[in-house]
Design a protein around this motif. Structure first.
Motif, PDB file in Angstrom:
ATOM      1  N   LEU A 139      -5.805   7.813   3.529  1.00  0.00           N
ATOM      2  CA  LEU A 139      -5.445   9.296   3.578  1.00  0.00           C
ATOM      3  C   LEU A 139      -5.661   9.474   1.905  1.00  0.00           C
ATOM      4  O   LEU A 139      -6.233  10.880   2.227  1.00  0.00           O
ATOM      5  CB  LEU A 139      -3.980   9.307   3.713  1.00  0.00           C
ATOM      6  CG  LEU A 139      -3.455   9.249   5.055  1.00  0.00           C
ATOM      7  CD1 LEU A 139      -1.793   9.265   5.285  1.00  0.00           C
ATOM      8  CD2 LEU A 139      -4.025  10.367   6.078  1.00  0.00           C
ATOM      9  N   TYR A 140      -5.629   8.949   0.965  1.00  0.00           N
ATOM     10  CA  TYR A 140      -5.900   9.365  -0.392  1.00  0.00           C
ATOM     11  C   TYR A 140      -7.317   9.339  -0.263  1.00  0.00           C
ATOM     12  O   TYR A 140      -7.595  10.357  -0.930  1.00  0.00           O
ATOM     13  CB  TYR A 140      -5.190   8.313  -1.294  1.00  0.00           C
ATOM     14  CG  TYR A 140      -3.860   7.937  -1.252  1.00  0.00           C
ATOM     15  CD1 TYR A 140      -3.076   9.350  -1.258  1.00  0.00           C
ATOM     16  CD2 TYR A 140      -3.328   6.865  -1.882  1.00  0.00           C
ATOM     17  CE1 TYR A 140      -1.516   9.030  -1.069  1.00  0.00           C
ATOM     18  CE2 TYR A 140      -2.019   6.548  -2.129  1.00  0.00           C
ATOM     19  CZ  TYR A 140      -0.982   7.743  -1.653  1.00  0.00           C
ATOM     20  OH  TYR A 140       0.301   7.368  -1.674  1.00  0.00           O
ATOM     21  N   ALA A 141      -8.145   8.665   0.200  1.00  0.00           N
ATOM     22  CA  ALA A 141      -9.587   8.804  -0.052  1.00  0.00           C
ATOM     23  C   ALA A 141     -10.025   9.981   0.927  1.00  0.00           C
ATOM     24  O   ALA A 141     -10.824  10.832   0.429  1.00  0.00           O
ATOM     25  CB  ALA A 141     -10.195   7.509   0.807  1.00  0.00           C
ATOM     26  N   ARG A 142      -9.538  10.451   1.895  1.00  0.00           N
ATOM     27  CA  ARG A 142      -9.921  11.366   2.587  1.00  0.00           C
ATOM     28  C   ARG A 142      -9.637  12.706   2.048  1.00  0.00           C
ATOM     29  O   ARG A 142     -10.457  13.860   2.011  1.00  0.00           O
ATOM     30  CB  ARG A 142      -9.437  11.580   4.115  1.00  0.00           C
ATOM     31  CG  ARG A 142      -9.871  10.373   5.054  1.00  0.00           C
ATOM     32  CD  ARG A 142      -9.113  10.498   6.439  1.00  0.00           C
ATOM     33  NE  ARG A 142      -9.618   9.415   7.295  1.00  0.00           N
ATOM     34  CZ  ARG A 142      -9.114   9.131   8.440  1.00  0.00           C
ATOM     35  NH1 ARG A 142      -8.157  10.003   8.826  1.00  0.00           N
ATOM     36  NH2 ARG A 142      -9.671   8.141   9.239  1.00  0.00           N
ATOM     37  N   SER A 143      -8.428  12.952   1.417  1.00  0.00           N
ATOM     38  CA  SER A 143      -7.893  13.983   0.631  1.00  0.00           C
ATOM     39  C   SER A 143      -8.259  14.137  -0.864  1.00  0.00           C
ATOM     40  O   SER A 143      -7.963  14.977  -1.341  1.00  0.00           O
ATOM     41  CB  SER A 143      -6.448  14.194   0.885  1.00  0.00           C
ATOM     42  OG  SER A 143      -5.868  13.147   0.345  1.00  0.00           O
ATOM     43  N   ALA A 144      -8.934  13.082  -1.352  1.00  0.00           N
ATOM     44  CA  ALA A 144      -9.453  12.938  -2.586  1.00  0.00           C
ATOM     45  C   ALA A 144      -8.130  13.046  -3.620  1.00  0.00           C
ATOM     46  O   ALA A 144      -8.459  13.525  -4.518  1.00  0.00           O
ATOM     47  CB  ALA A 144     -10.453  14.146  -2.912  1.00  0.00           C
ATOM     48  N   GLN A 145      -7.118  12.492  -3.451  1.00  0.00           N
ATOM     49  CA  GLN A 145      -6.253  12.485  -4.092  1.00  0.00           C
ATOM     50  C   GLN A 145      -6.071  11.314  -4.997  1.00  0.00           C
ATOM     51  O   GLN A 145      -5.426  10.291  -5.037  1.00  0.00           O
ATOM     52  CB  GLN A 145      -4.897  12.379  -3.258  1.00  0.00           C
ATOM     53  CG  GLN A 145      -4.459  13.525  -2.360  1.00  0.00           C
ATOM     54  CD  GLN A 145      -4.104  14.748  -3.483  1.00  0.00           C
ATOM     55  OE1 GLN A 145      -3.447  14.502  -4.393  1.00  0.00           O
ATOM     56  NE2 GLN A 145      -4.534  15.880  -2.836  1.00  0.00           N
ATOM     57  N   ARG A 146      -7.216  11.237  -6.208  1.00  0.00           N
ATOM     58  CA  ARG A 146      -7.501  10.038  -6.882  1.00  0.00           C
ATOM     59  C   ARG A 146      -6.224  10.227  -8.123  1.00  0.00           C
ATOM     60  O   ARG A 146      -5.769   8.848  -8.193  1.00  0.00           O
ATOM     61  CB  ARG A 146      -8.760  10.523  -7.769  1.00  0.00           C
ATOM     62  CG  ARG A 146      -9.919  10.309  -6.827  1.00  0.00           C
ATOM     63  CD  ARG A 146     -11.127  10.599  -7.776  1.00  0.00           C
ATOM     64  NE  ARG A 146     -11.271  12.106  -8.200  1.00  0.00           N
ATOM     65  CZ  ARG A 146     -11.840  13.038  -7.577  1.00  0.00           C
ATOM     66  NH1 ARG A 146     -12.527  12.555  -6.427  1.00  0.00           N
ATOM     67  NH2 ARG A 146     -11.842  14.116  -8.017  1.00  0.00           N
ATOM     68  N   ALA A 147      -5.588  11.209  -8.403  1.00  0.00           N
ATOM     69  CA  ALA A 147      -4.406  10.941  -9.327  1.00  0.00           C
ATOM     70  C   ALA A 147      -3.254  10.135  -8.707  1.00  0.00           C
ATOM     71  O   ALA A 147      -2.573   9.456  -9.182  1.00  0.00           O
ATOM     72  CB  ALA A 147      -4.256  12.372  -9.897  1.00  0.00           C
ATOM     73  N   HIS A 148      -2.865  10.774  -7.450  1.00  0.00           N
ATOM     74  CA  HIS A 148      -1.557  10.236  -6.649  1.00  0.00           C
ATOM     75  C   HIS A 148      -2.121   8.825  -6.323  1.00  0.00           C
ATOM     76  O   HIS A 148      -1.247   8.036  -6.748  1.00  0.00           O
ATOM     77  CB  HIS A 148      -1.592  11.044  -5.488  1.00  0.00           C
ATOM     78  CG  HIS A 148      -0.358  10.691  -4.803  1.00  0.00           C
ATOM     79  ND1 HIS A 148       1.079  10.966  -5.301  1.00  0.00           N
ATOM     80  CD2 HIS A 148      -0.097   9.989  -3.697  1.00  0.00           C
ATOM     81  CE1 HIS A 148       1.967  10.759  -4.390  1.00  0.00           C
ATOM     82  NE2 HIS A 148       1.252   9.812  -3.381  1.00  0.00           N
ATOM     83  N   ALA A 149      -3.344   8.382  -6.042  1.00  0.00           N
ATOM     84  CA  ALA A 149      -3.477   7.048  -5.748  1.00  0.00           C
ATOM     85  C   ALA A 149      -3.374   6.032  -7.097  1.00  0.00           C
ATOM     86  O   ALA A 149      -2.769   4.869  -7.065  1.00  0.00           O
ATOM     87  CB  ALA A 149      -4.990   7.002  -5.174  1.00  0.00           C
ATOM     88  N   LEU A 150      -3.870   6.699  -8.179  1.00  0.00           N
ATOM     89  CA  LEU A 150      -3.636   6.073  -9.417  1.00  0.00           C
ATOM     90  C   LEU A 150      -2.416   5.738  -9.859  1.00  0.00           C
ATOM     91  O   LEU A 150      -2.052   4.715 -10.560  1.00  0.00           O
ATOM     92  CB  LEU A 150      -4.636   6.467 -10.506  1.00  0.00           C
ATOM     93  CG  LEU A 150      -4.883   6.046 -11.815  1.00  0.00           C
ATOM     94  CD1 LEU A 150      -5.222   4.568 -11.723  1.00  0.00           C
ATOM     95  CD2 LEU A 150      -5.654   6.872 -12.651  1.00  0.00           C
ATOM     96  N   ASP A 151      -1.569   6.963  -9.483  1.00  0.00           N
ATOM     97  CA  ASP A 151      -0.100   6.723 -10.112  1.00  0.00           C
ATOM     98  C   ASP A 151       0.532   5.572  -9.255  1.00  0.00           C
ATOM     99  O   ASP A 151       1.229   4.756  -9.885  1.00  0.00           O
ATOM    100  CB  ASP A 151       0.561   8.029  -9.811  1.00  0.00           C
ATOM    101  CG  ASP A 151       0.262   9.051 -10.759  1.00  0.00           C
ATOM    102  OD1 ASP A 151      -0.507   8.603 -11.605  1.00  0.00           O
ATOM    103  OD2 ASP A 151       0.343  10.273 -10.284  1.00  0.00           O
ATOM    104  N   GLN A 152       0.037   5.424  -7.933  1.00  0.00           N
ATOM    105  CA  GLN A 152       0.738   4.330  -7.266  1.00  0.00           C
ATOM    106  C   GLN A 152       0.309   2.769  -7.914  1.00  0.00           C
ATOM    107  O   GLN A 152       1.159   2.277  -7.771  1.00  0.00           O
ATOM    108  CB  GLN A 152       0.173   4.397  -5.599  1.00  0.00           C
ATOM    109  CG  GLN A 152       0.875   5.599  -5.138  1.00  0.00           C
ATOM    110  CD  GLN A 152       2.361   5.758  -5.053  1.00  0.00           C
ATOM    111  OE1 GLN A 152       2.948   5.062  -4.721  1.00  0.00           O
ATOM    112  NE2 GLN A 152       2.781   7.006  -5.004  1.00  0.00           N
TER     113      GLN A 152
END
Length: 443
Positions: free
Chosen positions: A336-349
């Motif tokens: 889901l992070y990859a499809r929506s390009a949520q790099r900052a949220h993924a890095l926070d996790q």
């Protein structure tokens, strides 16, 4: 349990990976358009509909206000008003009964009042006030009179439908009608009964045996003080509108009726003339069976809802055992992070999981500030504390490559901290066992 996604964490593991890594790609503009094509289509439909409504409303407004004295549109009467003014007739537009009566008084009673009540705004009492102005010497020209206006102003004159076509003969001795000679098509007809004829009413422009397009009389029956042509009833607006006034004798009729006096009060009733107290209620406007049917339908809906409705409470009464593997949750979130390009949220996790593991490895409390954890990790691994804080908190990935690099650096920092705290492999971890040691004995 680590929440590092296999999509983002590419550090080598102890064994072969069973799930191939999925590359995290930033959506292209084409992919974004394809994903939002439904909403784009709906927006396009709304825009087209709004443009069509505006075009239709613009076309309607272009026709102008019906019999508007200053309106140059098709349905307005600006042309007739300008002709009257060129002939020295003063035209006074009014929008209320009080302003109309004041204008008649200002003209000394010698004025012609044109009344066009398109929506039937005037009630009986207000129409009788106009009758009083007629008795004072004014003339009244009523265009397209309704049932109420005929009942008050011309008892015995009734509506009789539409004419079959153009009317080519006046058929009366009224000066305005004889000057016109004929009228165009689109006329509405009126009939005159024997009592109205005996009171002085006469019809002009007869269409066979159906009725007359114009009726002229002294006013309400019994008003002997008014002239024989004090009230003129014109069945249709065709003789006064800009688009039809130049047909046949329409202009001659309109000018003859309105140009007999030096002042014309052009009265189009407005909202202030409506009497809210006498307006019909919703119950009066609807048939008698509507209210009982609505009440019965409401009762049936409530009973059906109580009969078939579910009881309040959880939809699932029993707690069903459901097991979701951690790996599926991790992979699903990563994708889901990859499809929506949520790099900052993924890095926070990734950072939160790394900070929690570093605190556990360094034997620090969970409530320890991340800056303290960063300084402790930098001290034990002999790194620059600023770089460690940048890695754990500050740096924001600009693209997927930067995200992968930061994830690898986090994993490397965790390995370095673990290696720094691991004891020397050459030193024995426990004292050697002796034959005298009993099974299960702890050194």
């Amino acid at each position: 349990m680590s929440t590092t996604s296999p999509v983002l964490d590419r550090t080598p593991g102890p064994g072969p990976s069973t799930t191939p890594p999925t590359p995290a790609l930033t959506p292209t503009p084409r992919a974004l358009l394809r994903r939002g094509r439904t909403w784009i289509g709906l927006a396009a439909v709304l825009l087209v509909g709004a443009a069509a409504v505006l075009a239709i409303q613009g076309g309607i407004r272009s026709s102008g206000e019906v019999l508007g004295p200053e309106d140059p549109g098709q349905l307005g009467s600006g042309a007739l008003v300008e002709v009257l003014r060129d002939h020295g007739v003063a035209v006074h537009p009014t929008r209320s009964l009080d302003a109309t009566l004041d204008a008649v008084d200002a003209a000394g009673g010698d004025a012609t009042v044109l009344l066009y009540d398109e929506f039937g705004t005037l009630d009986r009492s207000r129409l009788l006030d106009l009758v009083d102005s007629v008795e004072a010497g004014a003339r009244l020209v009523v265009v397209e009179p309704g049932f109420r206006a005929l009942e008050v102003l011309a008892p015995g004159v009734r509506l009789a439908g539409a004419a079959s076509g153009a009317i080519s003969e006046a058929g009366c001795d009224v000066r305005a009608a004889t000057q016109a000679g004929e009228l165009s098509d689109g006329q509405r007809l009126m009939t005159i009964d024997e009592e109205a004829a005996a009171a002085g009413w006469q019809g002009c422009f007869r269409d066979g045996d159906f009725g007359h397009a114009v009726a002229v009389g002294p006013g309400p029956a019994g008003d002997a003080g008014s002239a024989s042509d004090a009230v003129s009833l014109v069945g249709a607006t065709t003789a006064f509108t800009n688009d039809r006034i130049d047909e046949r004798g329409n202009a001659a009729l309109a000018i003859g009726l309105l140009g007999a006096t030096s002042d014309v009060v052009w009265y189009l009733p407005g909202p202030s003339d409506a009497d809210a107290a006498t307006a019909p209620t919703l119950g009066e406007l609807t048939p008698g069976w509507v209210s009982p049917v609505l009440t019965l339908a409401l009762v049936v809906a409530i009973v059906a809802g109580l009969w078939r409705g579910r009881r309040l409470g959880p939809l699932v009464v029993e707690r069903l055992p459901v097991t979701v593997p951690a790996g599926e949750t991790r992979q699903g979130r990563a994708r889901l992070y990859a499809r929506s390009a949520q790099r900052a949220h993924a890095l926070d996790q990734l950072r939160m999981a790394a900070v929690w593991r570093l605190a556990t490895t360094l034997r620090l409390p969970r409530a320890t500030d991340v800056a303290v954890i960063a300084d402790a990790a930098a001290g034990i691994t002999r790194r620059d504390p600023a770089q460690v804080r940048r890695l754990l908190v500050e740096e924001v990935p600009a693209d997927d490559a930067a995200l992968v690099r930061l994830a690898a650096e986090l994993a490397e920092l965790e390995r370095d901290v673990t290696e720094a705290l691991r004891p020397d492999d050459d030193a024995p971890r426990h004292p050697p066992r002796t034959p005298d040691d009993q099974p299960g004995r702890q050194p």
